[in-house]
Write a protein that holds these residues in place. Structure first.
Motif, short mmCIF file in Angstrom:
data_model
loop_
_atom_site.label_atom_id
_atom_site.label_comp_id
_atom_site.label_asym_id
_atom_site.label_seq_id
_atom_site.Cartn_x
_atom_site.Cartn_y
_atom_site.Cartn_z
N ILE A 169 0.45 -0.76 0.13
CA ILE A 169 0.07 0.24 0.18
C ILE A 169 0.97 1.63 -0.07
N ALA A 170 1.94 1.01 0.44
CA ALA A 170 2.80 2.31 0.61
C ALA A 170 2.98 2.59 -0.21
N ASP A 171 3.83 3.73 -0.56
CA ASP A 171 5.02 3.73 -2.02
C ASP A 171 6.04 2.65 -1.70
N GLN A 172 6.66 2.34 -2.93
CA GLN A 172 7.32 1.44 -3.17
C GLN A 172 8.78 1.80 -3.21
N THR A 173 9.75 1.61 -2.21
CA THR A 173 11.56 2.07 -1.89
C THR A 173 12.16 0.65 -2.12
N THR A 174 13.46 0.44 -2.43
CA THR A 174 14.37 -0.55 -2.21
C THR A 174 13.95 -1.29 -0.89
N ALA A 175 13.84 -0.36 0.12
CA ALA A 175 13.86 -0.84 1.57
C ALA A 175 13.05 -1.66 1.76
N LEU A 176 11.36 -1.33 1.52
CA LEU A 176 10.44 -2.00 1.70
C LEU A 176 10.12 -3.38 0.41
N PHE A 177 10.97 -3.25 -0.82
CA PHE A 177 11.84 -4.35 -1.15
C PHE A 177 11.96 -5.77 -0.23
N ILE A 178 12.85 -5.05 -0.03
CA ILE A 178 13.95 -5.86 1.47
C ILE A 178 13.34 -6.19 1.79
N VAL A 179 12.50 -5.89 2.47
CA VAL A 179 11.31 -5.72 3.25
C VAL A 179 10.66 -7.30 3.11
N ARG A 180 9.58 -7.47 1.60
CA ARG A 180 9.28 -8.25 1.49
C ARG A 180 9.82 -9.45 1.94
N PHE A 181 10.81 -9.32 0.15
CA PHE A 181 11.81 -10.21 -0.03
C PHE A 181 12.13 -10.89 1.62
N ILE A 182 12.56 -10.67 2.61
CA ILE A 182 12.89 -11.24 3.61
C ILE A 182 11.85 -12.26 4.34
N ILE A 183 10.12 -11.69 4.22
CA ILE A 183 8.56 -11.37 4.90
C ILE A 183 9.11 -12.89 4.27
N VAL A 184 9.17 -13.00 2.67
CA VAL A 184 8.56 -14.60 1.52
C VAL A 184 9.42 -15.17 1.73
N VAL A 185 11.15 -14.71 2.37
CA VAL A 185 12.24 -16.35 2.64
C VAL A 185 11.96 -16.57 3.18
N VAL A 186 11.81 -16.28 4.42
CA VAL A 186 11.00 -16.42 6.27
C VAL A 186 9.88 -17.17 6.24
N ALA A 187 8.85 -16.67 5.42
CA ALA A 187 7.68 -17.40 4.83
C ALA A 187 7.49 -18.99 4.07
N PHE A 188 8.83 -18.47 3.30
CA PHE A 188 9.14 -20.10 2.44
C PHE A 188 9.87 -21.28 3.30
N ALA A 189 10.81 -20.93 3.84
CA ALA A 189 11.40 -21.32 4.97
C ALA A 189 11.23 -22.69 5.55
N TRP A 190 9.97 -22.06 6.01
CA TRP A 190 8.34 -22.57 7.57
C TRP A 190 7.75 -23.08 6.74
N SER A 191 7.47 -22.64 5.87
CA SER A 191 6.32 -24.34 4.79
C SER A 191 7.68 -25.24 4.94
N THR A 192 8.96 -24.98 4.17
CA THR A 192 9.32 -26.46 3.40
C THR A 192 9.34 -27.08 4.79
N PHE A 193 10.58 -26.65 6.05
CA PHE A 193 10.58 -26.65 7.31
C PHE A 193 9.17 -27.59 8.03
N ALA A 194 8.07 -27.23 7.96
CA ALA A 194 6.86 -27.81 8.68
C ALA A 194 6.51 -28.73 7.29
N SER A 195 6.63 -29.08 5.70
CA SER A 195 6.05 -30.19 5.50
C SER A 195 7.22 -30.81 5.14
N THR A 196 8.33 -30.86 5.67
CA THR A 196 9.25 -31.46 5.52
C THR A 196 9.05 -32.24 7.09
N ALA A 197 8.91 -31.66 7.82
CA ALA A 197 8.88 -32.38 9.56
C ALA A 197 7.39 -33.38 9.34
#
Lengths: 313, 224
Positions: free
Chosen positions: B161-189
């Protein structure tokens, strides 16, 4: 409801007079067509045991027919389920260790000099399948990066279609050629060989998308020549050792090399071209153009352009 | 054929005692059956709430993946369906460009197909590698384990919703990477036990690829 009550009364009456009603059977088959016959015949209360026997026979006949129907229905269902059952047929081709897959992937880059001894080709499908799924994911990535648009269908469908069509199509074609030219390769071996060969394509696509340095394609051609060339040489080496006769060798090897290398060119230029145009048209650096932020800003403009072009046409 | 069977059993049938209740299908069952678990006469609300609770409990198990058999034992496809439809709607390309066939954003059908075909492919691969897990159990686990990525998608939409900057992109990137790791970890568990130990890596790779594609769809989604 009234009917059922009536039936119940009939059956009670029958039970008090004749000794041969198997009540369990009555209970089990409420829907059968002949159950009405059964009930009505017992409503004539003065019929004897013999009549009961006759009806029992009929009931058993009905049971047999029902069992036959059930059997045939089951066969139909099992036929429909056959696809799932066929998994067991494929299972031997997925019988690999992680170590083997790793070494096969590595060896797909390392051509071996053809000697008089035949080079081994595995009959395994896990590696090739995974390579192709990886390639589909990479193609999606590349298409999005290049802001590729598909008029009908989805990016996913296109990537799926292209990869699997190439795999099956090229394998079938090479199989036909090797049949004609007397190459000792089975269909499965060809599929496995081509599949592992595509790993080189994956590397090139990945590197070409991530490290997209300049507007000319020198870097891509370099990768194409080195990595694509290495995987091609590997396959050519296999075919040379498994074919007898110079002409036949040349035909099959040329076909494999052409298909393999042209496919990589196609993958690059069909889905990568647009990012070039974009970055040239807007003067922005190619590297930044990959990330999705820039296209957001540009998109309305591009849409306008497209509209204008369409209107002009 | 029927004759022979009948005569063979005639003597036996005469010995059968005729006492007992006559039960007729369609009539009310005797009172003993009422003691058993019956959902016919409970309010609809209770039925729905029980199912919703079961689904919610499974979501919780995904977020806190300890070795639990609930996801495997009582599989359902409600959770995956809800998640899939929700994601497909959230990822749908913007409607401003309806005049064009495809504005670059993923279509509803595309997300839907990636989700289900991906799950089926991963499951088939698991079966082919010799895993002892049923088809729908695996689909259920894979479907439920997308939940962290769905949460990431919601967060990303809020960030967008906010104006996009590089910092916000990095925030999104980190969130998605964490969620990705979480999903993979949960399913393999959940799925790891069903695999032969020497082949775990082979079974995990397609799962990794599946969640990678989904998380990549999320991060590349920039329409607000």
């Amino acid at each position: 409801m009234a009917d059922t009550l009536g039936d119940r009364r009939n059956q009670q009456g029958a039970a008090s007079q004749s000794a041969v009603i198997d009540l369990n059977d009555v209970e089990e088959m409420p829907d059968r067509d002949d159950s009405s016959d059964y009930d009505s015949s017992f409503s004539d209360s003065d019929r004897g045991k013999k009549k009961g026997m006759g009806d029992d026979i009929r009931q058993r006949l009905g049971e047999n027919v029902a069992a036959m129907m059930w059997q045939s229905g089951k066969q139909q269902a099992s036929k429909a389920w056959n696809l799932y059952g066929n998994i067991d047929i494929l299972r031997p081709y997925f019988n690999v260790e992680p170590r083997e897959v790793r070494s096969r992937l590595m060896w797909s880059f390392i051509p071996q000099k053809p000697t008089s001894q035949r080079q081994r080709v595995s009959r395994e499908l896990y590696g090739p399948l995974m390579v192709i799924f990886t390639m589909i994911a990479l193609l999606l990535f590349q298409m999005k990066t290049a802001d590729h648009r598909v008029e009908e269908g989805t990016l996913m469908g296109t990537a799926f279609g292209v990869c699997f069509t190439y795999w099956f199509g090229a394998s079938a074609f090479i199989w036909f050629l090797s049949f004609v030219c007397n190459t000792r390769l089975s269909m499965l071996q060809i599929m496995s060989m081509l599949g592992y060969g595509l790993f080189g394509h994956c590397m090139v696509i990945l590197l070409g998308t991530v490290i997209h340095t300049s507007h000319d394609h020198v870097f891509f051609y370099l990768l194409w020549a080195v990595i694509g060339g290495a995987t091609t040489l590997k396959m050519v080496g296999i075919i040379v050792t498994r074919t007898s006769g110079q002409t036949q060798r040349i035909i099959v090897c040329a076909a494999v090399a052409a298909l393999h290398l042209l496919f990589l060119l196609y993958l690059h230029f069909a889905y990568h071209q647009i990012v070039e145009d974009l970055s040239q048209a807007f003067g922005s650096g190619g590297v930044q153009a990959q990330m999705k932020e820039v296209p957001v800003a540009i998109k309305p403009g591009v849409g306008g352009l497209e509209k204008a072009v369409k209107a002009a046409i | 054929m029927a004759d022979v069977e009948f005569h063979g059993q005639e003597g036996m049938m005469n010995d059968v005692s005729l006492e007992g209740e006559i039960t007729v299908p369609g009539l009310a069952q005797s009172e003993d059956d009422d003691d058993q678990f019956s959902t016919l006469d409970e309010p609809v609300k209770e039925t729905v709430m029980r199912d919703v609770k079961a689904v919610g409990q499974k979501f919780f198990h995904v977020l806190y993946p300890k070795t639990s058999r609930v996801l495997l034992k009582e599989w359902d496809l409600w959770g995956p369906l809800i998640l899939c439809v929700f994601m497909a709607m959230m990822l749908q390309g913007s409607s401003e460009h309806l005049d064009k066939m495809n504005d670059g954003g993923p279509q509803f059908a595309e997300v839907f197909v990636i989700y289900w075909v991906g799950a089926v492919v991963v499951t088939l691969n698991t079966k082919l590698l010799g895993g002892n897990i049923s088809f729908f159990q695996s689909i259920c686990v894979l479907g439920y384990c997308v939940f962290p990525l769905t949460v990431a998608l919601v967060v990303c939409r809020i960030v967008l919703i906010a104006d996009q900057t590089t910092a916000l992109f990095i925030v999104r990137f980190i969130i998605v990477v964490v969620a990705f790791a979480w999903s993979t970890f949960a399913s393999t568990a959940f799925l790891a036990d069903s695999q032969p130990s020497n082949r775990k890596a082979l079974a995990v790779y397609p799962i990794f690829l599946f969640y990678f594609v989904i998380s990549w769809l999320i991060i590349s989604h920039t329409h607000t």
